[in-house]
Motif scaffolding. Structure first.
Motif, PDB file in Angstrom:
ATOM      1  N   VAL A   1       1.433   6.962  -6.611  1.00 42.99           N
ATOM      2  CA  VAL A   1       0.337   7.902  -6.890  1.00 42.99           C
ATOM      3  C   VAL A   1       0.779   9.325  -6.552  1.00 42.99           C
ATOM      4  O   VAL A   1       0.570  10.258  -7.323  1.00 42.99           O
ATOM      5  CB  VAL A   1      -0.916   7.522  -6.074  1.00 42.99           C
ATOM      6  N   ARG A   2       1.412   9.476  -5.391  1.00 45.83           N
ATOM      7  CA  ARG A   2       1.827  10.795  -4.927  1.00 45.83           C
ATOM      8  C   ARG A   2       2.813  11.448  -5.905  1.00 45.83           C
ATOM      9  O   ARG A   2       2.755  12.644  -6.158  1.00 45.83           O
ATOM     10  CB  ARG A   2       2.483  10.662  -3.548  1.00 45.83           C
ATOM     11  N   ARG A   3       3.702  10.618  -6.461  1.00 44.98           N
ATOM     12  CA  ARG A   3       4.678  11.186  -7.388  1.00 44.98           C
ATOM     13  C   ARG A   3       4.050  11.574  -8.713  1.00 44.98           C
ATOM     14  O   ARG A   3       4.492  12.510  -9.379  1.00 44.98           O
ATOM     15  CB  ARG A   3       5.820  10.203  -7.612  1.00 44.98           C
TER      16      ARG A   3
ATOM     17  N   ILE B   1       0.833  -1.203   0.000  1.00 40.79           N
ATOM     18  CA  ILE B   1       0.000   0.000   0.000  1.00 40.79           C
ATOM     19  C   ILE B   1       0.865   1.249   0.000  1.00 40.79           C
ATOM     20  O   ILE B   1       0.622   2.198  -0.747  1.00 40.79           O
ATOM     21  CB  ILE B   1      -0.940  -0.015   1.231  1.00 40.79           C
TER      22      ILE B   1
ATOM     23  N   GLU C   1       3.871   1.515  -1.122  1.00 42.31           N
ATOM     24  CA  GLU C   1       4.553   1.662  -2.401  1.00 42.31           C
ATOM     25  C   GLU C   1       3.610   2.266  -3.443  1.00 42.31           C
ATOM     26  O   GLU C   1       3.994   3.174  -4.203  1.00 42.31           O
ATOM     27  CB  GLU C   1       5.041   0.283  -2.848  1.00 42.31           C
TER      28      GLU C   1
ATOM     29  N   HIS D   1       0.953   4.085  -2.814  1.00 46.91           N
ATOM     30  CA  HIS D   1       0.701   5.474  -2.426  1.00 46.91           C
ATOM     31  C   HIS D   1       1.812   6.379  -2.913  1.00 46.91           C
ATOM     32  O   HIS D   1       1.585   7.468  -3.437  1.00 46.91           O
ATOM     33  CB  HIS D   1       0.585   5.563  -0.895  1.00 46.91           C
ATOM     34  N   ASP D   2       3.030   5.898  -2.774  1.00 49.13           N
ATOM     35  CA  ASP D   2       4.177   6.686  -3.202  1.00 49.13           C
ATOM     36  C   ASP D   2       4.129   6.936  -4.716  1.00 49.13           C
ATOM     37  O   ASP D   2       4.385   8.047  -5.180  1.00 49.13           O
ATOM     38  CB  ASP D   2       5.455   5.944  -2.818  1.00 49.13           C
TER      39      ASP D   2
END
Lengths: 340, 238
Positions: free
Chosen positions: A71-73, A64, A66, A68-69
């Motif tokens: 998506v955030r980037r 999760i 990974e 999220h990271d």
């Protein structure tokens, strides 16, 4: 679906997304990504869905995190606000600034009253009464002021040895000092608008007192030609900065049907446009003041330029941006267009 | 109210993105670093004064640009001033998008009020009162200062394989996640710690009615990892 098969089935798409992301983040260094960038939005949305699924299905926290990271980037690349500097600046000058000014005409009128009424009253009073100026300044300041515009001394705005590079020094001084004052007039509006009101009134009083006092002493023929050139731009710019500050104050005192924070945000957007425009006007005023006002042209020519300046400023505020050219954004300064 | 500083905001895709807002301490350090950088630039330009009027004018313009446009330029082009970048900070709109021209202009022009009465007194009080550590300029502009997050390595330890030991039925979701988290992180823990955590985890599972006694030591680690593998891979179509 359990985590293992899920990861296996999505691994290829994630790898594609990852390589596109690397290309986007390192833009400039590697201009030719293997995959077309047009695929990015689709991959991004699919990844968002995967992330939401992984969370809902309580997959492993590492997976999760990974996702999220990833998506955030990707998010800032899809939802970046576009900054096309020159188009933005042109649209701002041609339409955004004058339109915003007309939309906020009432606040601008209030700021103008707060500035010009004290200026006129104090000017007339000081013209009648030679002692009154000492209620605003001490005698050293008055003496310095008088020596600046003494007809027997040099021309104002220039040192005894007049040279072009002194003009440039004064230009630097006007830029730093005057635009800084304009910005502070705006910022002080956050103190419930009181800061802007005080700065507007006190500037009006000081300028009025100076003009009235010098005219009374018979220094008018030196003073008025000097200030007539840059006056139209500088005085209106001060008023506009004050109006922008009053907008902030109004949001805090009378937010209307919004919360104070929301009102502040809504008004700050217009206020920033006004301050930006006023800063450009102050820049123009600094150029005029340093290179024209101090020059040796005849008084009649300088008065004519001053009148022309007032006409130009008023015509710009009244007319610019009235006709929509079609493509220009209504609020030129905000640049809120979304796009990849 | 959550005690951490992660603020969730929902993207148009309907997923929550976490933003780690930055508190007053790193922001003050970033401010000091920026102040030092500006001072160095001004000192480097000071020899220009030798050109008398022209140089003095250039210096005054430099003072103006450094005071007002230095933060705006860096924030719009790179997302953060050099000082903030050094502290790992980033300026974003409160929806997480990179800060734009008008927002950056607003938050930096209102610096005047935050500076009041001395050395950002108002700004400090404001950041301490607001739960997202925003100063007045941030409130008006709708911006946040966040920690630019470290990128995850992408290589998670303990990749899952097929097989494993069937976990006891009816495990609570939280326990399942604890087991999975243990499997991912186990490689990075010392042996004694792994054993300790595995035994603690097993103690939380319902004990099998007919099975052997609870595993201890490395056997416990193996058992938990077996459960983890089973939870993660499972059967196809499950």
């Amino acid at each position: 679906m359990r985590q293992g098969p899920f990861e296996a089935s999505r691994a290829a798409a994630w790898a594609d997304y990852r390589s596109l992301l690397t290309a986007l983040e390192g833009r400039g260094r590697d201009p030719s990504p293997v995959l077309p960038l047009a695929r990015f939005p689709a991959l991004y949305r699919r990844l968002c869905a995967d992330y939401a699924l992984a969370r809902a299905r309580r997959y492993a926290p590492g997976l999760i995190a990974e996702l999220h990271d990833l998506v955030r980037r990707g998010y800032p690349h899809l939802y970046r606000r576009r900054n096309a500097w020159w188009a933005l600046a042109l649209g701002f000058m041609a339409a955004g600034f004058p339109r915003t000014l007309r939309r906020q005409a009432r606040v601008c009128a209030l700021a103008a009253a707060l500035f010009f009424l004290p200026l006129l009253v104090m000017g007339l009073a000081c013209w009648q009464d030679g002692e009154l100026i000492y209620s605003l300044m001490d005698s050293a300041q008055v003496a310095e002021l008088e020596s600046l515009y003494d007809p027997d001394g040099g021309r104002p705005g220039r040192g005894p040895e007049r040279q072009a590079d002194t003009d440039f020094m004064m230009f630097g001084f006007y830029v730093m000092n005057n635009i800084g004052i304009g910005f502070r007039t705006f910022g002080a509006g956050l103190l419930l608008g009181l800061g802007s009101v005080l700065i507007l009134i006190s500037n009006g009083l000081m300028i009025g007192a100076t003009a009235g006092h010098l005219t009374r002493l018979g220094f008018g023929p030196v003073f008025w030609p000097f200030v007539s050139g840059h006056g139209p731009f500088e005085l209106t710019a001060i008023v506009i900065c004050g109006a922008a500050g009053l907008l902030l104050g109004r949001a805090l005192i009378a937010p209307g049907r919004l919360t104070r924070l929301a009102a502040l945000r809504a008004n700050a957007r217009d206020a920033a446009v006004l301050v930006g425009g006023a800063a450009l006007m102050l820049l123009l005023a600094a150029v005029v003041e340093a290179f024209w006002s101090a020059s040796g042209a005849a008084a009649g020519v300088k008065y004519a330029v001053g009148v022309l300046g007032w006409v130009a400023v008023m015509a710009y505020f009244a007319l610019a941006g009235r006709v929509d050219g079609g493509a220009g954004p209504v609020r030129g300064g905000s640049g809120d267009d979304h796009g990849p | 109210m959550p005690l951490d500083t992660i603020r969730l905001n929902e993207t148009p895709e309907g997923v929550d993105l976490g933003l780690r807002v930055a508190g007053p301490a790193p922001r003050a350090l970033a401010l000091a670093a920026d102040g030092a950088i500006r001072l160095v630039i001004l000192l480097a330009l000071s020899p220009l004064s030798a050109l008398s009027g022209l140089g003095l004018g250039l210096n005054l313009i430099a003072v103006f640009l450094l005071e007002w446009l230095y933060p705006v330029t860096f924030e719009v082009l790179y997302g953060a001033t050099p000082g903030k970048r050094a502290m790992g900070l980033l300026v974003v709109h409160d929806d997480g998008t990179p800060v734009g021209l008008s927002a950056s202009l607003i938050r930096n022009l209102l610096r005047v009020v935050d500076f009041f009465p001395l050395f950002y007194g108002v700004g400090l009080v404001c950041t301490l009162v607001d739960r997202d550590f925003r100063r007045l300029g941030d409130l008006a502009a709708g911006t946040l200062v966040v920690h630019a997050q470290r990128r995850s390595t992408g290589a998670r330890a303990g990749r899952t394989h097929a097989g494993g030991t069937p976990a006891p039925p009816g495990l609570p979701i939280a326990t399942q996640q604890a087991i999975l988290a243990f499997c991912e992180r186990a490689r990075r823990l010392s042996g004694a710690r792994r054993i300790e955590l595995a035994e603690t985890l097993l103690a939380h599972l319902p004990s099998p009615a007919t099975g052997p006694a609870r595993a201890r030591g490395w056997a416990a680690v193996e058992q938990v990892e077996g459960y983890g593998t089973w939870l993660a891979s499972g059967r196809a179509g499950d």
